[in-house]
Scaffold this active site. Structure first.
Site, PDB file in Angstrom:
ATOM      1  N   ASP A  13      15.043 -49.387  11.132  1.00 50.84           N
ATOM      2  CA  ASP A  13      15.611 -48.920  12.406  1.00 50.84           C
ATOM      3  C   ASP A  13      14.646 -49.115  13.575  1.00 50.84           C
ATOM      4  O   ASP A  13      14.618 -48.304  14.505  1.00 50.84           O
ATOM      5  CB  ASP A  13      16.047 -47.443  12.314  1.00 50.84           C
ATOM      6  CG  ASP A  13      16.933 -47.200  11.121  1.00 50.84           C
ATOM      7  OD1 ASP A  13      17.858 -48.005  10.928  1.00 50.84           O
ATOM      8  OD2 ASP A  13      16.693 -46.247  10.371  1.00 50.84           O
ATOM      9  N   LYS A  16      15.336 -54.166  15.099  1.00 57.13           N
ATOM     10  CA  LYS A  16      15.169 -55.584  14.711  1.00 57.13           C
ATOM     11  C   LYS A  16      16.303 -56.450  15.246  1.00 57.13           C
ATOM     12  O   LYS A  16      16.076 -57.572  15.661  1.00 57.13           O
ATOM     13  CB  LYS A  16      15.148 -55.714  13.176  1.00 57.13           C
ATOM     14  CG  LYS A  16      13.879 -55.188  12.553  1.00 57.13           C
ATOM     15  CD  LYS A  16      13.878 -55.378  11.052  1.00 57.13           C
ATOM     16  CE  LYS A  16      14.845 -54.476  10.331  1.00 57.13           C
ATOM     17  NZ  LYS A  16      14.591 -53.042  10.439  1.00 57.13           N
ATOM     18  N   GLY A  40      21.866 -51.659   8.739  1.00 53.15           N
ATOM     19  CA  GLY A  40      22.874 -51.557   9.796  1.00 53.15           C
ATOM     20  C   GLY A  40      22.273 -52.141  11.054  1.00 53.15           C
ATOM     21  O   GLY A  40      21.403 -51.539  11.655  1.00 53.15           O
ATOM     22  N   HIS A  41      22.670 -53.352  11.407  1.00 57.76           N
ATOM     23  CA  HIS A  41      22.098 -54.009  12.581  1.00 57.76           C
ATOM     24  C   HIS A  41      23.064 -53.888  13.757  1.00 57.76           C
ATOM     25  O   HIS A  41      24.177 -54.384  13.705  1.00 57.76           O
ATOM     26  CB  HIS A  41      21.828 -55.485  12.278  1.00 57.76           C
ATOM     27  CG  HIS A  41      20.605 -55.686  11.438  1.00 57.76           C
ATOM     28  ND1 HIS A  41      20.209 -56.900  10.966  1.00 57.76           N
ATOM     29  CD2 HIS A  41      19.692 -54.799  10.998  1.00 57.76           C
ATOM     30  CE1 HIS A  41      19.093 -56.753  10.270  1.00 57.76           C
ATOM     31  NE2 HIS A  41      18.767 -55.481  10.274  1.00 57.76           N
ATOM     32  N   GLN A 225      15.617 -53.235   6.695  1.00 58.06           N
ATOM     33  CA  GLN A 225      14.743 -52.075   6.402  1.00 58.06           C
ATOM     34  C   GLN A 225      13.354 -52.287   7.027  1.00 58.06           C
ATOM     35  O   GLN A 225      13.263 -52.960   8.040  1.00 58.06           O
ATOM     36  CB  GLN A 225      14.646 -51.813   4.897  1.00 58.06           C
ATOM     37  CG  GLN A 225      15.931 -51.283   4.273  1.00 58.06           C
ATOM     38  CD  GLN A 225      16.880 -52.353   3.811  1.00 58.06           C
ATOM     39  OE1 GLN A 225      16.479 -53.295   3.169  1.00 58.06           O
ATOM     40  NE2 GLN A 225      18.138 -52.210   4.132  1.00 58.06           N
ATOM     41  N   LEU A 333      10.772 -49.097  24.461  1.00 56.80           N
ATOM     42  CA  LEU A 333       9.746 -48.509  25.333  1.00 56.80           C
ATOM     43  C   LEU A 333      10.386 -47.557  26.339  1.00 56.80           C
ATOM     44  O   LEU A 333       9.823 -46.528  26.695  1.00 56.80           O
ATOM     45  CB  LEU A 333       8.977 -49.620  26.068  1.00 56.80           C
ATOM     46  CG  LEU A 333       7.801 -49.163  26.915  1.00 56.80           C
ATOM     47  CD1 LEU A 333       6.695 -48.571  26.046  1.00 56.80           C
ATOM     48  CD2 LEU A 333       7.229 -50.297  27.763  1.00 56.80           C
TER      49      LEU A 333
HETATM   50  P1  IMP Z   1      18.883 -47.242  -0.416  1.00 58.39           P
HETATM   51  O1  IMP Z   1      18.322 -48.516   0.113  1.00 58.39           O
HETATM   52  O2  IMP Z   1      20.298 -46.975   0.018  1.00 58.39           O
HETATM   53  O3  IMP Z   1      18.678 -47.102  -1.892  1.00 58.39           O
HETATM   54  O4  IMP Z   1      18.031 -46.030   0.227  1.00 58.39           O
HETATM   55  C1  IMP Z   1      16.646 -45.834  -0.067  1.00 58.39           C
HETATM   56  C2  IMP Z   1      15.918 -45.310   1.164  1.00 58.39           C
HETATM   57  O5  IMP Z   1      15.857 -46.351   2.147  1.00 58.39           O
HETATM   58  C3  IMP Z   1      16.582 -44.133   1.855  1.00 58.39           C
HETATM   59  O6  IMP Z   1      15.575 -43.312   2.411  1.00 58.39           O
HETATM   60  C4  IMP Z   1      17.382 -44.776   2.977  1.00 58.39           C
HETATM   61  O7  IMP Z   1      17.623 -43.895   4.041  1.00 58.39           O
HETATM   62  C5  IMP Z   1      16.430 -45.891   3.374  1.00 58.39           C
HETATM   63  N1  IMP Z   1      17.090 -47.049   3.993  1.00 58.39           N
HETATM   64  C6  IMP Z   1      17.816 -48.004   3.372  1.00 58.39           C
HETATM   65  N2  IMP Z   1      18.236 -48.917   4.259  1.00 58.39           N
HETATM   66  C7  IMP Z   1      17.762 -48.541   5.445  1.00 58.39           C
HETATM   67  C8  IMP Z   1      17.838 -49.134   6.764  1.00 58.39           C
HETATM   68  O8  IMP Z   1      18.430 -50.189   6.992  1.00 58.39           O
HETATM   69  N3  IMP Z   1      17.202 -48.426   7.755  1.00 58.39           N
HETATM   70  C9  IMP Z   1      16.512 -47.287   7.512  1.00 58.39           C
HETATM   71  N4  IMP Z   1      16.406 -46.726   6.315  1.00 58.39           N
HETATM   72  C10 IMP Z   1      17.024 -47.352   5.280  1.00 58.39           C
END
Ligand code: IMP
Length: 430
Positions: A13, A16, A40-41, A225, A333
């Protein structure tokens, strides 16, 4: 521009999508290489908001080819939903959107298992997105997964779904004592439709990328991520189930490392995290709340509130190291516009000792006390600034200090708002 990888330097988040969108203009192919629909982009273009979970956001440009690489765990249902949404606004993906035949599928039973496992973990739960990511990657490495290429053979697919379904039902019932309300027949019927719709997208994408590279096409690798959610280098076990670092752009797409010219680390000017796990600079107070509201820090995938805190240079130094970053791109920023004082974590204190490197031991991370340097805020609106020199002096001082703490690597851009135009180019890529 030559070939670049974009990665998050924090817990995801970081904004990107905005930088990917900016660099897509200068690229020919945009490639997703890891993660799945957990990402989620959000892209804002022409005052419209688009959220992509699987389709590379480069699809917004009509002349770009977009690829979902082999390192992604692929939720075909979600993918087709995004294709339909694009179609509804007149964006055609025909002949320019391809999915690796050796990427692994995320099936509905992976999501069920993900949820059942999380529910069974009580306080220990990871806080996953519930998108079935962990169970799908587990199937892949256990060599029991179903690959996108299997969609081409209806009988084989049905047999593989049946076996996967039975295995996951047994696991869910015996270990997690959870109800498995899915129907095998419904999944088989659903995938009979999905497989037909998917056929035009299935491709040997590694070869397509290799050929494009050979012709001198410019490649952009779109990470999802962030570094601290990496299965090896992140805050294990509170991580995702894939590698998220830049090296994974090669294994997750099938190109060799010599093809990569630039590695761009996206750095949010403060820190956020969704889900559980350690977060040394977290602010569980009014300042954290102000970052959340000013920054709109609510998850694009799950809608959850993000945990917020000050910028942590200890983390970003590690991100520079494990990704081999060549550039930083600073985002959001403008979110700091209204703060009287802005803090930067320069190092930690752990068990009475100064620590400059991010620890790998979870106990030490939990005990890390952030040590801050305080800088005065600029208290003005920077949304209209379009060059580095137009930024208020205090904003430039903040940026320079942040860079200094992160090995002084070049700054690609500074983002001062969500729109495409709210981007200050500092050191363009060559
Ligand atoms: P999973 O990828 O759904 O198994 O989640 C594992 C961890 O990664 C959790 O803490 C999610 O909130 C975090 N996570 C997974 N994808 C994202 C992302 O795109 N942005 C932020 N956190 C993510």
């Amino acid at each position: 521009m030559s070939n670049a990888v974009i990665v998050g330097t924090q817990w995801g988040d970081e904004g990107k999508a905005k930088v990917i969108d900016y660099l897509t203009e200068r690229s020919d192919l945009v490639i997703r290489f890891q993660g799945g629909a957990n990402a989620g982009h959000t892209v804002i273009a022409n005052r419209r908001k688009f959220i992509f979970h699987l389709v590379p956001s480069g699809i917004m440009y009509p002349d770009k080819v977009c690829i979902v690489g082999n390192g992604v765990v692929f939720d075909a249902e979600q993918f087709l939903k995004e294709v339909d949404e694009l179609d509804a606004v007149g964006i055609s993906v025909a002949e320019r959107l391809f999915v690796s035949d050796v990427a692994h599928l995320v099936l509905p039973y992976h999501k069920s298992l993900d949820t059942a496992r999380e529910s069974s973990m009580g306080k220990e739960k990871i806080g996953t997105t519930g998108r079935g990511i962990g169970p799908a990657y587990a199937d892949k490495v256990s060599r029991t997964g179903i690959r996108v290429g299997d969609l081409a053979d209806a009988d084989l697919l049905t047999e593989k779904i049946r076996r996967g379904f039975e295995r996951h039902r047994a696991l869910t019932a015996s270990i997690y004592k959870a109800d498995f309300s899915l129907s095998l027949d419904e999944i088989i019927d659903q995938y009979a439709v999905i497989r037909q719709r998917m056929l035009p997208y299935i491709d040997d994408t590694a070869f397509r990328i290799f050929e494009a590279y050979g012709k001198g096409n410019r490649l952009l690798f779109e990470g999802a991520q962030g570094t601290f959610l990496d299965i090896d280098h992140g805050t294990y076990p509170f991580v995702t189930s894939a590698n998220t670092i830049a090296g994974c752009a090669c294994s997750g797409s099938g190109i060799g490392p010599a093809a990569i010219d630039h590695v761009i680390g996206i750095v949010k000017t403060y820190t956020t995290r969704v889900g559980n796990g350690p977060f040394p600079t977290e602010l569980d107070n009014a300042t954290g709340e102000m970052l959340r509201t000013q920054g709109g820090e609510f998850g694009a995938t799950t809608g959850r509130s993000r945990r917020c805190g000050w910028f942590d240079s200890v983390m970003v130094r590690k991100a520079v190291q494990v990704n081999g970053l060549t550039h930083l791109a600073l985002t959001k920023l403008d979110v700091l516009n209204n703060f009287d004082e802005i803090c930067i974590c320069t190092h930690y204190e752990i068990r009475g000792k100064r620590v400059d490197q991010f620890p790998s031991n979870p106990e030490l991370i939990n005990e890390a006390l952030p040590v801050y340097e305080s800088l005065p805020g600029w208290k003005s609106d920077i949304a209209q600034c379009r060059s580095y020199d137009e930024l208020p002096a205090q904003a430039r001082i903040y940026i320079e200090r942040l860079r200094e703490l992160c090995y002084n690597i070049p700054l690609l851009i500074v983002s001062v708002g969500p729109d495409r135009t709210q981007t200050i180019e500092v050191t363009p890529l060559t």
